[in-house]
Write an enzyme that holds these catalytic residues in place. Sequence first.
Site, PDB file in Angstrom:
ATOM      1  N   TYR A 139       0.845  -1.188   0.000  1.00 16.75           N
ATOM      2  CA  TYR A 139       0.000   0.000   0.000  1.00 16.75           C
ATOM      3  C   TYR A 139       0.883   1.243   0.000  1.00 16.75           C
ATOM      4  CZ  TYR A 139      -4.281   2.530   0.128  1.00 16.75           C
ATOM      5  OH  TYR A 139      -5.303   3.358  -0.235  1.00 16.75           O
ATOM      6  N   ARG A 192      -8.780  10.891  -8.285  1.00 14.48           N
ATOM      7  CA  ARG A 192      -7.900  11.562  -7.306  1.00 14.48           C
ATOM      8  C   ARG A 192      -7.143  10.484  -6.527  1.00 14.48           C
ATOM      9  NH1 ARG A 192      -6.939  12.520  -2.442  1.00 14.48           N
ATOM     10  NH2 ARG A 192      -8.593  11.101  -1.807  1.00 14.48           N
ATOM     11  N   LYS A 210      -6.270  -2.022  -1.033  1.00 14.33           N
ATOM     12  CA  LYS A 210      -7.160  -1.879   0.123  1.00 14.33           C
ATOM     13  C   LYS A 210      -7.752  -3.226   0.534  1.00 14.33           C
ATOM     14  CE  LYS A 210      -7.552   2.657   1.022  1.00 14.33           C
ATOM     15  NZ  LYS A 210      -7.488   3.326   2.310  1.00 14.33           N
ATOM     16  N   GLU A 282     -13.490   5.033  -2.925  1.00 16.50           N
ATOM     17  CA  GLU A 282     -12.066   5.273  -2.722  1.00 16.50           C
ATOM     18  C   GLU A 282     -11.510   6.211  -3.794  1.00 16.50           C
ATOM     19  OE1 GLU A 282      -8.926   4.965  -0.309  1.00 16.50           O
ATOM     20  OE2 GLU A 282     -10.718   3.750  -0.008  1.00 16.50           O
ATOM     21  N   ASP A 283     -10.883   7.301  -3.355  1.00 16.45           N
ATOM     22  CA  ASP A 283     -10.152   8.214  -4.239  1.00 16.45           C
ATOM     23  C   ASP A 283     -11.018   8.803  -5.355  1.00 16.45           C
ATOM     24  OD1 ASP A 283      -7.971   7.949  -2.664  1.00 16.45           O
ATOM     25  OD2 ASP A 283      -6.814   6.692  -4.015  1.00 16.45           O
ATOM     26  N   ASP A 305     -13.530   6.026   2.634  1.00 22.54           N
ATOM     27  CA  ASP A 305     -12.334   5.967   3.472  1.00 22.54           C
ATOM     28  C   ASP A 305     -11.606   7.300   3.505  1.00 22.54           C
ATOM     29  OD1 ASP A 305     -10.588   4.488   5.169  1.00 22.54           O
ATOM     30  OD2 ASP A 305      -9.143   4.386   3.536  1.00 22.54           O
ATOM     31  N   ASP A 306     -11.629   8.042   2.402  1.00 26.43           N
ATOM     32  CA  ASP A 306     -10.928   9.329   2.355  1.00 26.43           C
ATOM     33  C   ASP A 306     -11.586  10.348   3.280  1.00 26.43           C
ATOM     34  OD1 ASP A 306      -9.137   8.482   0.175  1.00 26.43           O
ATOM     35  OD2 ASP A 306     -10.978   8.457  -0.997  1.00 26.43           O
ATOM     36  N   ASN A 447      -0.338  11.742   1.281  1.00 22.80           N
ATOM     37  CA  ASN A 447       0.394  10.625   0.689  1.00 22.80           C
ATOM     38  C   ASN A 447       0.587  10.857  -0.805  1.00 22.80           C
ATOM     39  OD1 ASN A 447       0.653   8.784   2.935  1.00 22.80           O
ATOM     40  ND2 ASN A 447      -1.555   8.481   2.841  1.00 22.80           N
TER      41      ASN A 447
END
Length: 591
Positions: A139, A192, A210, A282-283, A305-306, A447
């Site tokens: 990850y 993103r 993930k 996610e993203d 999650d973000d 990150n």
Amino acid sequence: MESTLKEMRDGASVLDLDPESTCGGGVEDVYGEDRATEDQLVTPWTFSVASGYSLLRDPQYNKGLAFTQNERDSHYLRGLLPPAVANQDLQEKKLMNNIRQYQVPLQKYMAMMDLQERNQRLFYKLLVDNVEELLPVVYTPTVGEACQKYGSIFRRPQGLYISLNEKGKILEVLKNWPERSIQVIVVTDGERILGLGDLGCQGMGIPVGKLALYTALGGLRPSSCLPVTIDVGTNNEELLKNEFYIGLKQRRATGKEYSDLLHEFMTAVKQNYGEKVLVQFEDFANHNAFDLLAKYGTTHLVFNDDIQGTASVVLAGVVAALNLIGGSLNEHKFLFLGAGEAGTGIAELIALEVSKRTKVPVEETRKKIWLVDSKGLIVSSRKESLQHFKQPWAHEHEPVKDLLSAVKAIKPTVLIGSSGVGRTFTKEVIEAVSSFNEKPLILALSNPTSQSECTAEEAYTWSQGGAIFASGSPFDPVEYNGKVYVSGQANNAYIFPGFGLGLVISGAIRVHDDMLLAASEALAGQVSKENYEKGLIYPPFTNIRKISANIAASVAAKAYELGLATRLPRPADLVKYAESCMYTPNYRNYR
């Protein structure tokens, strides 16, 4: 967070359950593979009993040289393997030695992905037993580089690719996936990816990574996890011109075309897998992330999650840090650099926790939390031009154009970076926040490592050793003035595997903010006195499965309390029940 989303939903709450909504679906261990103890025999089913060459090519059941002499006879493996028999521990030792020979992190990533494709249990055994060493490989930060180069290193599909070409056929596409009993879906549209921007279809590395952590750290069965990439095009010019790009070579679809495709996907997921399948967004870009969470939060089991995972892990770190910096949560003042989905999500969860502890309305507790975006401090005079998710953070103050000026004006005790822009916590910024705090809490969350707002060495050096520091990506220990400082990692992997496990074991059908608060408090409660003595605000990852079981138990307990759990009767000991449900990667013996 729920209060912000309720405004977007015209007042609808996740607790307002539609009586016509079905609670079908759910997952059972049909073949008894994971209910079996390690000394019980299981049958290596595919569509038929796997044997011979096909068994060695099936990653779910392949054991390589660990097949016993009897198994080699029973499953027609004689001559297909060298004569030596090597147990799983010896295989693990050999592979870890091989992986450590690689100097380039991407080579280690590719070696691990190759292992996952040929021997699933050995892959997870390595990851579980060497989590601190291999987590940065499978990850962040390495997965960021892997996504950037995904077109070049792509070998074999690891999830479902749903593009605009599949419009009107998404339910059929879901049925093409070989596994029927899905508990968790991680989905991205690649717009993103970490702090790297639009990587289009190559964002698949994120759902794959993930879900590997869902299994290794949270104990969900690999067969119950489904990675999905929604490909609506990309605005990344380099990818559009790259002959090796694996996605749609067109600019991103937006508006109705985009929302219709996502709605078809969400409808098909519920139809195919039932009410209790968890869909983790996610993203996604900010403008879509909040809209999707608001739109589907009352009808599906969804989690971002973000927004929510990051918020929960950061809140846990802040709560734990109180033991080092002193004071109660409501006495501290927070300043964020970055007002996107991560920044506003963290800010809202902190405000909710303060409200819960002090019984003060969340509208009041928000006033001690300030955010800086690309245009400066978010203040009330800017409110009309702000995106909806930023508006609750527009407080009365004169305009401030840059972070350093904001630090001097607000005088925060906690400085949090979620900007996705590297080296923005400059020497002047850290010196300023240290000038009015003996022990400032500095969280550089962006990150991968290249996008971190500052390094651990910079934080400790510029604060003259006073800072309590944690980051999104890992940093090595730092020596300053003869003392060694070990920084924590505010990694979402602390939260989402245990959070997902808690939803699954309780049969939850919606996600509520109180579950996020419960997860944060459970994680903070796992930080030991020895950790605090080292200046750590997060527990070591070596204990992550125990941590995940405790988080799962707290989340499940809250689901039962809120009436959102469907698995009845409630287990007497939720921690033990969570541990008993966790997948273990040790080899099974075959009939």
